[in-house]
Design a protein around this motif. Structure first.
Motif, PDB file in Angstrom:
ATOM      1  N   SER A 153       7.870  -4.031  -7.092  1.00 38.64           N
ATOM      2  CA  SER A 153       6.688  -5.115  -7.298  1.00 38.64           C
ATOM      3  C   SER A 153       5.267  -4.135  -7.126  1.00 38.64           C
ATOM      4  CB  SER A 153       6.835  -6.188  -6.382  1.00 38.64           C
ATOM      5  OG  SER A 153       5.767  -7.215  -6.763  1.00 38.64           O
TER       6      SER A 153
ATOM      7  N   PHE B  56       4.412   2.981   5.061  1.00 39.84           N
ATOM      8  CA  PHE B  56       5.075   2.018   4.152  1.00 39.84           C
ATOM      9  C   PHE B  56       6.613   2.169   4.430  1.00 39.84           C
ATOM     10  CE2 PHE B  56       6.697   1.134   0.047  1.00 39.84           C
ATOM     11  CZ  PHE B  56       6.522  -0.154  -0.018  1.00 39.84           C
TER      12      PHE B  56
ATOM     13  N   TYR C 254       3.222  -9.501   5.745  1.00 37.85           N
ATOM     14  CA  TYR C 254       1.827  -8.584   5.412  1.00 37.85           C
ATOM     15  C   TYR C 254       1.311  -8.578   6.683  1.00 37.85           C
ATOM     16  CZ  TYR C 254       3.252  -8.097   0.724  1.00 37.85           C
ATOM     17  OH  TYR C 254       3.878  -7.675  -0.658  1.00 37.85           O
TER      18      TYR C 254
ATOM     19  N   THR D  92       1.878  -3.085   9.523  1.00 39.52           N
ATOM     20  CA  THR D  92       1.080  -3.316   8.106  1.00 39.52           C
ATOM     21  C   THR D  92      -0.552  -3.153   8.605  1.00 39.52           C
ATOM     22  OG1 THR D  92       2.866  -4.730   7.454  1.00 39.52           O
ATOM     23  CG2 THR D  92       0.630  -4.917   6.223  1.00 39.52           C
TER      24      THR D  92
ATOM     25  N   TYR E  97       9.377  -8.106   6.120  1.00 39.47           N
ATOM     26  CA  TYR E  97       9.007  -7.331   4.698  1.00 39.47           C
ATOM     27  C   TYR E  97      10.349  -7.486   3.832  1.00 39.47           C
ATOM     28  CZ  TYR E  97       6.815  -5.016   1.158  1.00 39.47           C
ATOM     29  OH  TYR E  97       6.276  -4.438  -0.155  1.00 39.47           O
TER      30      TYR E  97
ATOM     31  N   TYR F 193      -2.139   5.924   0.998  1.00 40.98           N
ATOM     32  CA  TYR F 193      -1.071   6.479   1.135  1.00 40.98           C
ATOM     33  C   TYR F 193      -1.281   8.142   1.112  1.00 40.98           C
ATOM     34  CZ  TYR F 193       0.533   2.076  -0.171  1.00 40.98           C
ATOM     35  OH  TYR F 193       0.973   0.527  -0.165  1.00 40.98           O
TER      36      TYR F 193
HETATM   37  C1  AVI Z   1       3.776  -0.938  -2.529  1.00 42.30           C
HETATM   38  N1  AVI Z   1       3.580  -2.404  -2.563  1.00 42.30           N
HETATM   39  C2  AVI Z   1       4.542  -3.046  -3.471  1.00 42.30           C
HETATM   40  C3  AVI Z   1       3.445  -2.964  -1.209  1.00 42.30           C
HETATM   41  C4  AVI Z   1       3.335  -4.401  -1.290  1.00 42.30           C
HETATM   42  O1  AVI Z   1       3.987  -5.254  -0.998  1.00 42.30           O
HETATM   43  O2  AVI Z   1       2.331  -5.165  -1.990  1.00 42.30           O
HETATM   44  C5  AVI Z   1       2.411  -2.508  -0.285  1.00 42.30           C
HETATM   45  C6  AVI Z   1       2.372  -3.047   1.162  1.00 42.30           C
HETATM   46  N2  AVI Z   1       1.131  -3.325   1.437  1.00 42.30           N
HETATM   47  C7  AVI Z   1       1.469  -3.971   2.767  1.00 42.30           C
HETATM   48  N3  AVI Z   1       2.791  -4.125   2.974  1.00 42.30           N
HETATM   49  C8  AVI Z   1       3.290  -3.483   1.836  1.00 42.30           C
END
Ligand code: AVI
Length: 315
Positions: free
Chosen positions: A158, A44, A202, A209, A53, A36
């Motif tokens: 989460s 993100f 993912y 991603t 997602y 990040y």
């Molecule tokens: C920030 N976190 C909750 C995301 C997750 O879903 O674990 C990070 C993420 N990594 C890939 N997509 C989203």
């Protein structure tokens, strides 16, 4: 948890130390928090809008729908303390449902924190807002103005799932210390579901991603004088059933050699750098985790398809 070693060092030294130590492991691994930088944060944000997602969308829907429950179970006059508030996009849904005394967003990124706190202040002009720039994984001293007021911790998204159980338990305990006696905690946790649905979330069709994952290698090259061959690394999302988690890896398409900060590394074809865990839960594992962190579960909400959950717990 004692303050993490990384939190006490300048960020670039911490990044270098984490990367060099992680690349020396038999299973190469770099902590996901290094995704990040500005580019990674933007990627993100893009991920949260992807059709595959579901967590952000579903959690927001639960927050929007369950306002009357929150009003019933969360006493008025609490100070809402949001851990890792980021852009605070879900916060208004909670704040308008309860009658908070004040709002304290905590985030490690000061610029981001101040601009989103100012935006929120415009939406809730009568609400005292006290942004605190801090690493919330360690206990945080809250502003004097809210000392002694009962607290509600808010930890959506989460993000807890990105921690291995020992880290997650340490964090829950530190949240308890930060929030004080009589605190409540409203926390988002993603749920175990069909691996195909999880993998799609993912490893999205648009490849966003994958770009987040590869951004780590780009960052290593730029900030740590690295020469990882980006075109010979590919993104992979795997379901690890034994630990109920999605893992992200950067897989070497062929044997490669590279340097980072003057140190030489190699990867055989198919070897990976493990870059992220995203743990998924069921009701029992959630209760166990909360209890291990010193919290008693009070209420649990999910969507109709049981994709995501929000839990209320008390100290
Ligand atoms: C920030 N976190 C909750 C995301 C997750 O879903 O674990 C990070 C993420 N990594 C890939 N997509 C989203």
């Amino acid at each position: 948890m004692a303050e993490t070693a990384a939190a006490t060092r300048p960020a670039n030294t911490a990044f270098r130390d984490d990367v060099l130590a992680g690349l020396a492991l038999p299973q190469k691994a770099v902590p996901a928090r290094w995704f990040y930088d500005d580019a990674g944060s933007l990627l993100f944000e893009e991920i949260t809008r992807l059709p595959e997602y579901y967590p952000t969308r579903v959690e927001r829907a639960i927050l929007a729908e369950r306002g009357p429950d929150f009003a019933r179970l969360i006493q008025p006059g609490r100070t809402v303390v949001e851990f890792g508030s980021g852009s605070s996009t879900k916060t208004p849904l909670l704040l308008q449902a309860i009658a908070p005394a004040a709002y304290v967003p905590l985030d490690i990124s000061g610029d981001f924190l101040r601009s989103s706190a100012a935006q929120l202040q415009q939406q809730f002009p009568a609400l005292p807002v006290w942004p605190v720039e801090a690493d919330f994984t360690a206990p945080v001293t809250l502003p004097d103005a809210v000392a002694g007021l009962p607290k509600l911790g808010f930890f959506p998204g989460s993000t807890i799932g990105n921690m291995v159980p020992t880290q997650a338990v340490d964090l829950l305990r530190n949240m308890r210390t930060t929030l004080g006696t009589g605190a409540q905690l409203l926390i988002g946790m993603d749920l175990i579901k069909a691996p195909a649905t999880l993998i799609a979330a993912y490893d999205d069709a648009a490849g966003i991603t994958g770009r987040l994952n590869l951004n780590l290698a780009t960052r290593i090259n730029r900030e740590l004088a690295g020469n990882l061959p980006l075109d010979r690394l590919k993104h992979e999302a795997r379901w690890n059933d034994a630990f109920a988690r999605i893992e992200m890896h950067l897989v070497a398409r062929e044997a490669i050699r590279f340097e980072v900060a003057g140190q030489a590394f190699s990867m055989a074809a198919g070897e990976t750098i493990h870059t992220e865990n995203s743990h998924k839960y069921d009701g029992r594992s959630q209760n166990l985790l909360l209890a291990a962190g010193g919290w008693t579960p009070v209420q649990r909400w999910t969507d109709a398809d049981e994709r995501f959950s929000l839990l209320l717990a008390e100290a």
